[in-house]
Structures are given as structure tokens and as C-alpha cells.
Design a protein around this motif. Structure first.
Motif, PDB file in Angstrom:
ATOM      1  N   THR A  57      73.961  80.435  58.035  1.00 21.07           N
ATOM      2  CA  THR A  57      74.055  81.596  57.367  1.00 21.07           C
ATOM      3  C   THR A  57      75.453  82.130  57.240  1.00 21.07           C
ATOM      4  O   THR A  57      76.291  81.499  57.952  1.00 21.07           O
ATOM      5  N   TYR A  81      81.288  85.794  51.295  1.00 23.99           N
ATOM      6  CA  TYR A  81      80.158  85.892  50.354  1.00 23.99           C
ATOM      7  C   TYR A  81      80.497  85.654  48.903  1.00 23.99           C
ATOM      8  O   TYR A  81      79.651  85.044  48.199  1.00 23.99           O
ATOM      9  N   SER A  95      71.448  77.535  48.254  1.00 21.23           N
ATOM     10  CA  SER A  95      71.119  78.691  49.401  1.00 21.23           C
ATOM     11  C   SER A  95      69.521  78.750  49.365  1.00 21.23           C
ATOM     12  O   SER A  95      68.998  78.610  48.325  1.00 21.23           O
ATOM     13  N   SER A  96      68.921  79.213  50.331  1.00 16.09           N
ATOM     14  CA  SER A  96      67.664  79.686  50.378  1.00 16.09           C
ATOM     15  C   SER A  96      67.378  80.946  51.418  1.00 16.09           C
ATOM     16  O   SER A  96      68.313  81.031  52.137  1.00 16.09           O
ATOM     17  N   TRP A  97      66.426  81.384  51.055  1.00 13.45           N
ATOM     18  CA  TRP A  97      66.084  82.597  52.068  1.00 13.45           C
ATOM     19  C   TRP A  97      65.075  82.275  52.929  1.00 13.45           C
ATOM     20  O   TRP A  97      63.876  81.620  52.652  1.00 13.45           O
ATOM     21  N   GLN A  98      65.104  82.665  54.146  1.00 10.25           N
ATOM     22  CA  GLN A  98      64.132  82.503  55.122  1.00 10.25           C
ATOM     23  C   GLN A  98      63.211  83.465  55.306  1.00 10.25           C
ATOM     24  O   GLN A  98      63.440  84.622  54.649  1.00 10.25           O
ATOM     25  N   LYS A 103      69.652  84.725  54.438  1.00 15.61           N
ATOM     26  CA  LYS A 103      70.074  83.502  53.609  1.00 15.61           C
ATOM     27  C   LYS A 103      70.893  82.534  54.162  1.00 15.61           C
ATOM     28  O   LYS A 103      71.786  82.715  54.896  1.00 15.61           O
ATOM     29  N   TYR A 105      72.941  78.737  53.485  1.00 19.69           N
ATOM     30  CA  TYR A 105      73.679  77.927  52.571  1.00 19.69           C
ATOM     31  C   TYR A 105      73.978  76.683  53.175  1.00 19.69           C
ATOM     32  O   TYR A 105      74.171  76.452  54.530  1.00 19.69           O
TER      33      TYR A 105
END
Length: 135
Positions: A57, A81, A95-98, A103, A105
Motif C-alpha cells: 500500500t 501518490y 494497482s488493485s483495490w482490496q 489500494k 501497488y
């Protein structure tokens, strides 16, 4: 274990560090050099990429950069960021959101190849921050 470490510290203080004497001017000089320690944009970018070989993160990244002595983002996390967003737009990381809203990376294949290329170069030949974002 903790008791042994305390005993080791006491022994070190008594045996080894007892011979060290720092004047106030030495202490002041050391503090000033620590404050002046700055890192180039290239060094910061390489450190970010090295840390993102594994998913992290932004918060974790700031903490790990600080542990490397890179304090640029300590009171300005937003700047990190911006860099992460640019790297994502250049196709260097994903990137992905949990589910918990965090978020994460991570370098993708292109980013890993670029990092390997940069790490193989002598320090004096490291590509510039501009080259990484444009190339």
C-alpha cells in the motif's frame, strides 16, 4: 532473549562505548549532516520500484522509504501518490483495490524489466527520472 540483549547493551556501554567521546559540536555536525541527507529523484524512484516488487500500500511504502532514510514523503504523502499514478499510467506498475478499501501497488512485468535494467547499470549511468517517465 530480551534479558540477554539488555546485558549485551550494558556490556557494550561499559566496555566499548565508554571510550567514545562526542563533543556538542560533533553531535551538532552529525545532526546537520543527517538533516542534509538528500536523495536524487532517480534514487527515490529506484527505491520505490525495488519496494514494489512485492505488493504494497502507499502507507507501507512511505514507512519502508523512511526506514531507508528517504524522508521526502514523511509530511507530503501526496507526492508519492502522484509518482505512483504516473508509473501506473506509464504501464510500469499495476494497482488493485482490496475489500477493506486499501489500494495496493506492484510492479508489473514491464516494471520488473525496467528495474533490472536500471540495477545493472553503474550508478553514474542510471537513467534519469525523465527518461523513465518518457521512455
Amino acid at each position: 532473549m530480551d534479558k540477554r540483549l539488555k546485558n549485551l547493551r550494558k556490556t557494550m556501554d561499559r566496555e566499548v562505548f565508554a571510550q567514545l567521546k562526542f563533543t556538542e559540536s560533533h553531535k551538532k555536525s552529525i545532526r546537520e549532516k543527517i538533516k542534509q541527507a538528500t536523495h536524487s529523484d532517480e534514487e527515490i524512484l529506484i527505491a520505490i520500484m525495488q519496494l514494489l516488487v512485492q505488493e504494497k500500500t502507499g502507507y507501507q511504502l512511505v514507512s519502508l522509504l523512511q526506514s531507508r532514510g528517504i524522508l521526502n514523503f514523511k509530511e507530503n504523502e501526496g507526492a508519492l501518490y502522484v509518482i505512483l499514478h504516473r508509473l501506473e499510467l506509464k504501464g510500469i506498475l499495476t494497482s488493485s483495490w482490496q475489500e477493506n478499501g486499501a489500494k495496493f501497488y506492484q510492479l508489473n512485468k514491464k516494471g520488473c524489466r525496467l528495474l533490472k535494467k536500471v540495477e545493472e547499470q553503474p550508478l553514474s549511468n542510471h537513467m534519469s527520472f525523465k527518461e523513465i517517465f518518457e521512455g
